[in-house]
Write an enzyme that holds these catalytic residues in place. Structure first.
Site, mmCIF file in Angstrom:
data_model
loop_
_atom_site.group_PDB
_atom_site.id
_atom_site.type_symbol
_atom_site.label_atom_id
_atom_site.label_comp_id
_atom_site.label_asym_id
_atom_site.label_seq_id
_atom_site.Cartn_x
_atom_site.Cartn_y
_atom_site.Cartn_z
ATOM 1 N N LYS A 1 38.952 -33.893 -14.458
ATOM 2 C CA LYS A 1 40.052 -34.850 -14.447
ATOM 3 C C LYS A 1 40.108 -35.599 -13.120
ATOM 4 O O LYS A 1 40.401 -36.803 -13.091
ATOM 5 C CB LYS A 1 41.369 -34.119 -14.703
ATOM 6 C CG LYS A 1 41.505 -33.587 -16.123
ATOM 7 C CD LYS A 1 42.747 -32.727 -16.275
ATOM 8 C CE LYS A 1 42.874 -32.199 -17.696
ATOM 9 N NZ LYS A 1 43.991 -31.262 -17.873
ATOM 10 N N ASP B 1 51.222 -34.791 -19.914
ATOM 11 C CA ASP B 1 50.622 -33.967 -20.959
ATOM 12 C C ASP B 1 51.343 -34.149 -22.289
ATOM 13 O O ASP B 1 50.792 -33.836 -23.346
ATOM 14 C CB ASP B 1 50.651 -32.487 -20.566
ATOM 15 C CG ASP B 1 49.347 -32.021 -19.938
ATOM 16 O OD1 ASP B 1 48.292 -32.611 -20.234
ATOM 17 O OD2 ASP B 1 49.377 -31.053 -19.155
ATOM 18 N N GLN C 1 48.271 -27.184 -15.369
ATOM 19 C CA GLN C 1 47.124 -26.761 -16.160
ATOM 20 C C GLN C 1 47.421 -25.445 -16.880
ATOM 21 O O GLN C 1 47.841 -24.459 -16.268
ATOM 22 C CB GLN C 1 45.898 -26.598 -15.256
ATOM 23 C CG GLN C 1 44.616 -26.236 -15.989
ATOM 24 C CD GLN C 1 44.166 -27.319 -16.969
ATOM 25 O OE1 GLN C 1 44.279 -28.504 -16.689
ATOM 26 N NE2 GLN C 1 43.663 -26.909 -18.116
#
Length: 298
Positions: free
Chosen positions: A58, A125, A102
């Protein structure tokens, strides 16, 4: 996998590069008009190799398109209170456009509490309950990146789900449930079945699928006998299996037994080189959206 016919293989590398190119051009226009570059903060707890590799990917993607990033590496034994304090600090930081925590988190941390603590306007997200609710209602702020990537793949490959029997194997909040909602939207109009570990006679459901999405988290779970001729098969799974012949001692495979399913599928995604790359690309789009939203509200 290189032997798959080009007209069958959905090339995630090519599609993700196209998305990144578009995001980079949009960010250049954004900064040329006087705005600062979008800023993404990632939080990584512990030393999960897969999570570390994903965050590094990412970071590379973000650098390519002009998104500034920082990653907060926290020890595996970081308390939930300390993790939440960091999230609250990032919420309050006006320079941060997007926050990515994460997953998975260590067992001693309540994942839901952490997700709920992220400012919904920075939740790139798309996992916060407010954002999932907006998605279900049909006016999403951020779409979770994996379902977003799948829908983008279908669109860019001219695969129209309207009227299709779509079967999703997996009911997670990250993939299965939001993807089902996207496919059910009036603008898409697929007929959706969501299967899971308690589904009776799973193969009877998957064989009815015009569009089959495998997100079960189990290597080679879907084989050729479970797929109808001409189905579009999207493999979300990324599983490590031991392989002494591989340089790293393992190889990555999906939830689909690629070699047995490939002859029957009309289109199919590979692993690696499929959905995972599109997931990362769509996160970039969400981050740019977050920067635009923050600029418009300031």
């Amino acid at each position: 996998m290189s032997s798959a016919p080009d007209d069958k293989l959905i090339d995630g590398r090519e599609l993700a590069q196209a998305v990144r190119d578009e995001v980079r051009a949009d960010i250049e226009d954004w900064t040329d008009s006087g705005h600062r570059a979008p800023f993404l903060s990632a939080v990584l707890v512990g030393n999960n190799p897969a999570s570390e590799a994903y965050v590094r990917g990412k970071e590379r993607d973000a650098a390519e398109v002009g998104i500034e990033t920082e990653t907060h590496h926290l020890d595996a034994d970081t308390s939930q209170a300390d993790l939440l304090e960091l999230v609250y600090d990032l919420n309050a930081d006006p320079s941060v456009d997007g926050i990515l925590v994460q997953l998975p988190l260590p067992d001693h941390v309540d994942e839901r509490s952490v997700i709920d603590a992220v400012d919904p306007s920075k939740d790139v997200d798309g996992f916060h309950p407010e954002n999932l609710g907006r998605l279900m209602r049909g006016n999403p702020r951020y779409i979770p990146a994996t379902p977003y990537g799948i829908m983008e793949m279908l669109s860019r490959c001219d695969i129209d789900p309207e009227g299709m029997n779509a079967v999703i194997v997996g009911r997670s909040n990250i993939v299965g449930k939001p993807l089902a909602n996207l496919l059910l939207q009036r603008s898409v109009s697929a007929t959706v079945t969501v299967c899971h570990s308690r589904t009776r006679d799973l193969a009877a459901h998957t064989r009815r699928a015009d569009l089959l999405v495998a997100a079960a988290g189990q290597a080679a779970f879907i084989d050729g006998d479970m797929v109808t001729e001409g189905a579009v098969v999207i493999d979300v799974g990324i599983n490590r299996v031991d392989d002494e012949s591989a340089e790293r001692g393992y190889r990555l495979v999906g939830d689909v037994d690629f070699e047995s399913v490939r002859p029957k599928a009309s289109r199919i995604t590979p692993v690696p080189g499929g959905v995972g790359l599109m997931t990362r690309a769509m996160l970039l789009k969400n981050t740019l959206t977050a920067a635009r939203l923050r600029a418009s509200s300031s």
